[in-house]
Write an enzyme that holds these catalytic residues in place. Sequence first.
Site, short mmCIF file in Angstrom:
data_model
loop_
_atom_site.label_atom_id
_atom_site.label_comp_id
_atom_site.label_asym_id
_atom_site.label_seq_id
_atom_site.Cartn_x
_atom_site.Cartn_y
_atom_site.Cartn_z
N SER A 271 45.14 44.71 42.87
CA SER A 271 45.35 43.61 41.92
C SER A 271 46.85 43.45 41.74
CB SER A 271 44.72 43.98 40.57
OG SER A 271 45.26 43.19 39.54
N TYR B 266 42.43 49.45 33.42
CA TYR B 266 42.38 48.66 34.67
C TYR B 266 43.70 48.77 35.44
CZ TYR B 266 41.57 44.60 37.70
OH TYR B 266 41.41 43.78 38.79
C1 BGC Z 1 41.98 40.68 37.00
C2 BGC Z 1 41.73 39.29 36.46
C3 BGC Z 1 43.06 38.60 36.17
C4 BGC Z 1 44.03 38.73 37.32
C5 BGC Z 1 45.41 38.20 36.97
C6 BGC Z 1 42.90 40.58 38.18
O1 BGC Z 1 43.09 41.83 38.78
O2 BGC Z 1 40.73 41.27 37.35
O3 BGC Z 1 40.94 39.34 35.30
O4 BGC Z 1 42.83 37.24 35.90
O5 BGC Z 1 44.13 40.07 37.73
O6 BGC Z 1 45.88 38.69 35.76
#
Ligand code: BGC
Length: 267
Positions: free
Chosen positions: A152, A165
């Site tokens: 991410s 996360y």
């Molecule tokens: C998340 C999303 C988010 C994006 C940008 C991703 O890794 O799961 O919820 O919109 O990152 O912030």
Amino acid sequence: MGKLLKGQVALVTGASSGIGSAAAIFLAKEGAMVGVNYHSDREGAASVVAEIKRSGGKAISIQADVGDEKSVETMFAAVFEEFGNLDILVSNAGIQQDAAFHKMTLAQWNKVINTNLTGAFLCARAAVKYFLKRGVVEGISRSAGKIIFMSSVHQEIPWAGHVNYAASKGGLTELMRSLAQETADDMIRVNSIAPGAIKTNINKEVWSDEARLKELLKLIPYNRIGVPEDVAEGIVWLASDKSEYVNGTTLFIDGGMTLYPGFVGNG
Ligand code: BGC
């Protein structure tokens, strides 16, 4: 149309919706046979399999919890039983359990780390074990195996209110880089994709609300939210020999989110 992945077998975790389902469909379009893993959305996985079959491809759906060692073993056994082989792992399954830091429960922390980080470890370990034993198969791919982790932008951008996360994706980055270093000599390629805001269930709350979408777009220089297909294109490339010399890196697919657009005319 070229078939970049002809004769190859891919396993995509978390493939019943979103980025995972687009990945499975795109890999199949390029000739790969695909294991479509799902955790609880059986219908979603079934419809991905049906779509692949309709286009003349081969796919099976496989239920598994990627954070559970036994479940992961059973999933890999199902792939080997059906296709007799594995060339590509897309470790994509991921979740969010958001909370302010001081209110975050241990259960919320553990759940996210277990799926996003431990799940990636368990799946990659099973794939690497097989790739090491099997080695390069001439005429199939110049690498002994390819692993693509779904990271991410938050492996890099801190994310208040989402510490579990962001920590899972930061951890995944060094899992990816260390593993790539460890297995490069065995011709196993390990890379990550770091998507920005992609229109899927995980962030539906944001993009389905007009005001929040407007705020979100301020973070995306390219000025549109991504779609799963944007990411699937990168997955196909990283899985194919077109990227043979790419190892241990992260491909950001984020419309420029990591360019810190807040600094335009500021700072
Ligand atoms: C998340 C999303 C988010 C994006 C940008 C991703 O890794 O799961 O919820 O919109 O990152 O912030």
